[in-house]
Motif scaffolding. Structure first.
Motif, PDB file in Angstrom:
ATOM      1  N   LYS A   1      37.842 -33.164  -9.170  1.00 57.74           N
ATOM      2  CA  LYS A   1      38.298 -32.380 -10.335  1.00 57.74           C
ATOM      3  C   LYS A   1      38.911 -33.268 -11.412  1.00 57.74           C
ATOM      4  O   LYS A   1      39.903 -32.914 -12.057  1.00 57.74           O
ATOM      5  N   ILE A   2      38.323 -34.450 -11.559  1.00 56.75           N
ATOM      6  CA  ILE A   2      38.647 -35.290 -12.711  1.00 56.75           C
ATOM      7  C   ILE A   2      37.695 -34.873 -13.823  1.00 56.75           C
ATOM      8  O   ILE A   2      37.975 -34.997 -15.006  1.00 56.75           O
ATOM      9  N   LYS A   3      36.582 -34.354 -13.408  1.00 57.22           N
ATOM     10  CA  LYS A   3      35.549 -33.921 -14.338  1.00 57.22           C
ATOM     11  C   LYS A   3      35.159 -32.521 -13.916  1.00 57.22           C
ATOM     12  O   LYS A   3      35.093 -32.218 -12.727  1.00 57.22           O
ATOM     13  N   ARG A   4      34.960 -31.639 -14.887  1.00 55.86           N
ATOM     14  CA  ARG A   4      34.687 -30.257 -14.505  1.00 55.86           C
ATOM     15  C   ARG A   4      33.348 -29.747 -15.005  1.00 55.86           C
ATOM     16  O   ARG A   4      32.836 -28.749 -14.512  1.00 55.86           O
ATOM     17  N   PHE A   5      32.807 -30.393 -16.011  1.00 57.87           N
ATOM     18  CA  PHE A   5      31.495 -29.976 -16.510  1.00 57.87           C
ATOM     19  C   PHE A   5      30.618 -31.203 -16.616  1.00 57.87           C
ATOM     20  O   PHE A   5      31.112 -32.319 -16.797  1.00 57.87           O
ATOM     21  N   SER A   6      29.326 -31.008 -16.535  1.00 60.05           N
ATOM     22  CA  SER A   6      28.419 -32.154 -16.618  1.00 60.05           C
ATOM     23  C   SER A   6      28.299 -32.609 -18.071  1.00 60.05           C
ATOM     24  O   SER A   6      28.565 -31.854 -19.008  1.00 60.05           O
ATOM     25  N   ASN A   7      27.894 -33.862 -18.247  1.00 64.68           N
ATOM     26  CA  ASN A   7      27.695 -34.415 -19.584  1.00 64.68           C
ATOM     27  C   ASN A   7      26.733 -33.554 -20.398  1.00 64.68           C
ATOM     28  O   ASN A   7      26.975 -33.253 -21.564  1.00 64.68           O
ATOM     29  N   ASP A   8      25.628 -33.159 -19.765  1.00 63.45           N
ATOM     30  CA  ASP A   8      24.610 -32.395 -20.494  1.00 63.45           C
ATOM     31  C   ASP A   8      25.117 -31.012 -20.894  1.00 63.45           C
ATOM     32  O   ASP A   8      24.821 -30.526 -21.991  1.00 63.45           O
ATOM     33  N   ASP A   9      25.898 -30.395 -19.997  1.00 64.32           N
ATOM     34  CA  ASP A   9      26.435 -29.069 -20.327  1.00 64.32           C
ATOM     35  C   ASP A   9      27.366 -29.130 -21.534  1.00 64.32           C
ATOM     36  O   ASP A   9      27.303 -28.290 -22.429  1.00 64.32           O
TER      37      ASP A   9
END
Lengths: 100, 331, 250
Positions: free
Chosen positions: B228-236
């Motif tokens: 949970k350092i990142k929650r959405f993908s780059n593309d999203d």
């Protein structure tokens, strides 16, 4: 330059606490680097109150803070969970008596 | 206040599977991880890298916009731009502080930036030859940054999440400030309109690249999602940005430099043409228009400030010594 | 023909804007991040003061000139700032010492101007006096740290003082324009500022181990529109867009 960067003395770290207009107590809002207390106070003003956030500032050398150990969490904080008689809802007051 | 010896002692059990499982359970339960809590070494390393890169980006990001502070076309714009660039300095400061809770000093982090060991956002290696670039950076670059930053307010690491909350709150004026500049130009004289269009042509693709490589090519994504350092993908996030931004540009009568850009009625999304990742990789590698210039400017400020920092520390020592001597004399 | 009140207000405004401009040049280049923010804060205060003063000057003149018309469309001879503020920013010792010298004068000055018979000037001064109090405090603390810091910092501060001291005399000048306004209770008599200025300078220089230079020959001219070579370059930056695209809205 790299040598100079690496050997540079570290500037002390300070924790900043600000009391806002709302009359609440001072609250930790971040940290900063400064050579001494007066400059830390001024830096706190310049960094953390740019939008009228505060009426009073405390700065404390980070090294002066003693923190509890996360491993002691259970010993320190669990025992209070069972002391429900410390909360007003533990006691029954008839509705007719009204708010108390 | 957080970088205490505890952390060092715990490194010994870095791979303890039981501690790891307990850590993951806390993250899954949306509990915040705090500086002295046990954490996997990889989590710590990833955070130090990400937070410090973010901090470096704020600091290097002061330079392209700083380029126009003395030339802003009205006093109102001048004050707003100066306040905005100052905010970026503040945000860099909050982020360095958050990184420091993980046991690295600001001096170390700055050293990593200056030696080229640490990266910063590639977008700041592009130049700002025109005033319209001040608008475009606010609208597009800050707009893209906000997309990235809002989910970070819920990052599992407490100090990072708290810094991001403060940053997002303060940044809310940045994008509006930029859009207003672009709007004024788009409604202005033909020369001003051209200035705005030319700037959009230069910034659009680099802004899209800010979200990072496509998910299928991104190395760190899965683990960072789990942590949970990142929650959405780059593309999203990129898609979200495009969907929000394209209508804002069309409203101003501007054209996006992408012949393949079209609205897909079925999905409700704007579809874009292929991103030139070779350009992205080139600029990350150091072969962008301003890479050397930006680092040299930081280096220069750092070097020219060295005697000031030394003097301040020397004075603090003298003062402390005098105080101690006076105390002894009084006893 | 400029009225005395217009010239007087313009002098105050030009001082603030030119010094604010010089401070803003530091943004992104400060000696440490915390100080970068402090310098920008002071620059923003001064730019804010200038905007209020220009707006007032435009109203006094009554020809419909806005703050931006006054800031962006005048050439050097029409600028009324003292020469002190237009000196290039120099190193940090130069910048912070200039800030100190300026604030040590302007803080007591605004205290008095807050009682001006011109209500707008009084209101602007009442707001600005708080800002200058902080500039004075911040810059004085730095002057002390640099003066009593390392050998290098002391040498740089001393060099800056030698450069700057001859530009301090202009702050105390009074010409016929101002004399009438002083007598009318509108402008401040700088002679009245002298004791406060002396006390501040002597106290801070004492702490900073800095010898106060003799008040010998002093530079002059800016208030009459006779400027150094540096103002033109500053205006080249400041006015670039307004001059290149006349009449455009930004």
């Amino acid at each position: 330059m790299t040598d100079k960067t690496m050997t540079e003395k570290t500037m002390p770290l300070w924790e900043v606490f600000i009391r806002s207009r709302t009359g609440l107590s001072h609250r930790h809002c971040g940290s900063l680097h400064a050579p001494d207390a007066e400059m830390a106070l001024q830096a706190a003003r310049d960094v953390y109150t740019r939008r009228g956030e505060g009426l009073s500032i405390w700065v404390v050398p980070s090294s002066a803070i003693t923190a509890s150990d996360p491993q002691d969490k259970d010993a320190l904080f669990e025992p209070t969970a069972s002391k429900i008689y410390r909360h007003p809802t533990f006691y029954e007051v008839p509705e007719e008596v009204g708010h108390m | 206040m957080y970088a205490q010896a505890l952390n060092v002692a715990e490194k010994a059990h870095a791979d303890d599977p039981e501690l790891r499982a307990r850590f993951q359970a806390r993250v899954d339960a949306e509990e915040k991880i705090e500086p002295n809590d046990w954490m996997p070494e990889g989590y710590r390393r990833t955070l130090v890298r990400q937070i410090s890169q973010h901090a470096h980006s704020e600091i290097v990001g002061m330079l392209p916009e700083g380029n126009w502070i003395t030339r802003a076309p009205s006093l109102k714009r001048k004050a707003a731009l100066l306040a905005k660039v100052q905010d970026e300095g503040g945000h860099g400061l909050y982020l360095y502080s958050a990184a420091e809770t993980l046991g690295v000093s600001r001096e170390e982090l700055v050293g990593q930036l200056l030696t080229g060991k640490a990266k910063y956002s590639s977008i700041f290696n592009y130049p700002t030859p025109s005033w319209a670039d001040m608008g475009m950076i606010g609208w597009l670059v800050d707009g893209a940054a906000i997309m990235n930053q809002i989910p970070l307010c819920r990052c599992s690491y407490g100090p990072y999440a708290r810094a991001m909350i403060r940053i997002c709150k303060e940044e809310s004026f940045h994008q509006r400030q930029g859009y207003e500049i672009v709007m004024t130009l788009a409604k202005g004289s033909p020369a001003q309109k051209k200035m705005a269009q030319d700037s959009l042509n230069r910034w659009w693709w680099p802004a899209l690249m800010m979200f990072g490589p496509s998910d299928k090519d991104s190395q760190h994504s899965d683990q960072n999602m789990a942590w949970k350092i990142k929650r959405f993908s780059n593309d999203d996030l990129r898609q979200k940005f495009i969907d929000a931004t394209v209508p804002q540009g069309h409203f101003l009568g501007l054209t996006f430099p992408d012949p393949d850009l079209r609205f897909n009625e079925a999905t409700g999304h704007w579809e874009h043409g292929p991103i030139d990742w070779s350009e992205f990789n080139r600029v990350v590698r150091g072969e962008g228009p301003c890479n050397r210039e930006r680092l040299k400017a930081r280096q220069k400020a750092h070097d020219e400030g060295a005697w000031v920092r030394e003097a301040a520390l020397a004075h603090a020592e003298k003062r402390a010594a005098r105080k101690a001597a006076a105390k002894i004399a009084a006893e | 023909m400029e009225t005395p009140l217009f010239t007087y207000t313009l002098r105050l405004a030009d001082n603030a804007l030119v010094l604010g401009h010089r401070l803003s040049e530091w943004c992104g280049h400060g000696p440490m991040l915390e100080e970068d923010l402090a310098l920008a804060n002071m620059a923003l205060d001064l730019i804010g003061q200038a905007r209020n003063l220009y707006t007032h000057a435009g109203a006094i003149e009554g020809k419909g000139r806005s703050e931006d018309d006054l800031a962006y469309l005048r050439d050097c001879p029409d600028w009324r700032n003292i020469l002190l503020v237009e000196r290039p920013r120099g190193d940090f010792a130069f910048t912070i010492l200039r800030q100190f010298l300026y604030a040590a004068f302007m803080h007591p000055y605004f205290e008095r101007l807050a009682a001006s018979k011109d209500e707008t000037l009084a209101a602007i001064a009442a707001k600005s006096v708080k800002e200058m109090a902080y500039h004075l405090r911040h810059s004085a603390e730095w002057v002390i740290r640099l003066g009593d810091g390392t050998g290098e910092s002391a040498a740089r501060l001393k060099e800056a003082l030698e450069d700057l001291w001859p530009f301090t005399g202009e702050m105390f000048e009074v010409d016929a324009v101002e004399r009438a306004l002083i007598e009318a209770g509108i402008a401040v008599d700088p002679a009245a500022i002298r004791p406060a200025w002396d006390a501040t300078i002597d106290h801070v220089f004492g702490e900073a181990l800095l010898a106060r230079p003799r008040d010998g020959w002093m530079q002059t001219g800016g208030r009459r529109g006779e400027h150094s070579e540096h103002l033109g370059h500053l205006l080249t930056d400041l006015q670039f867009l307004q001059r290149t695209y006349p009449g455009a809205t930004w």
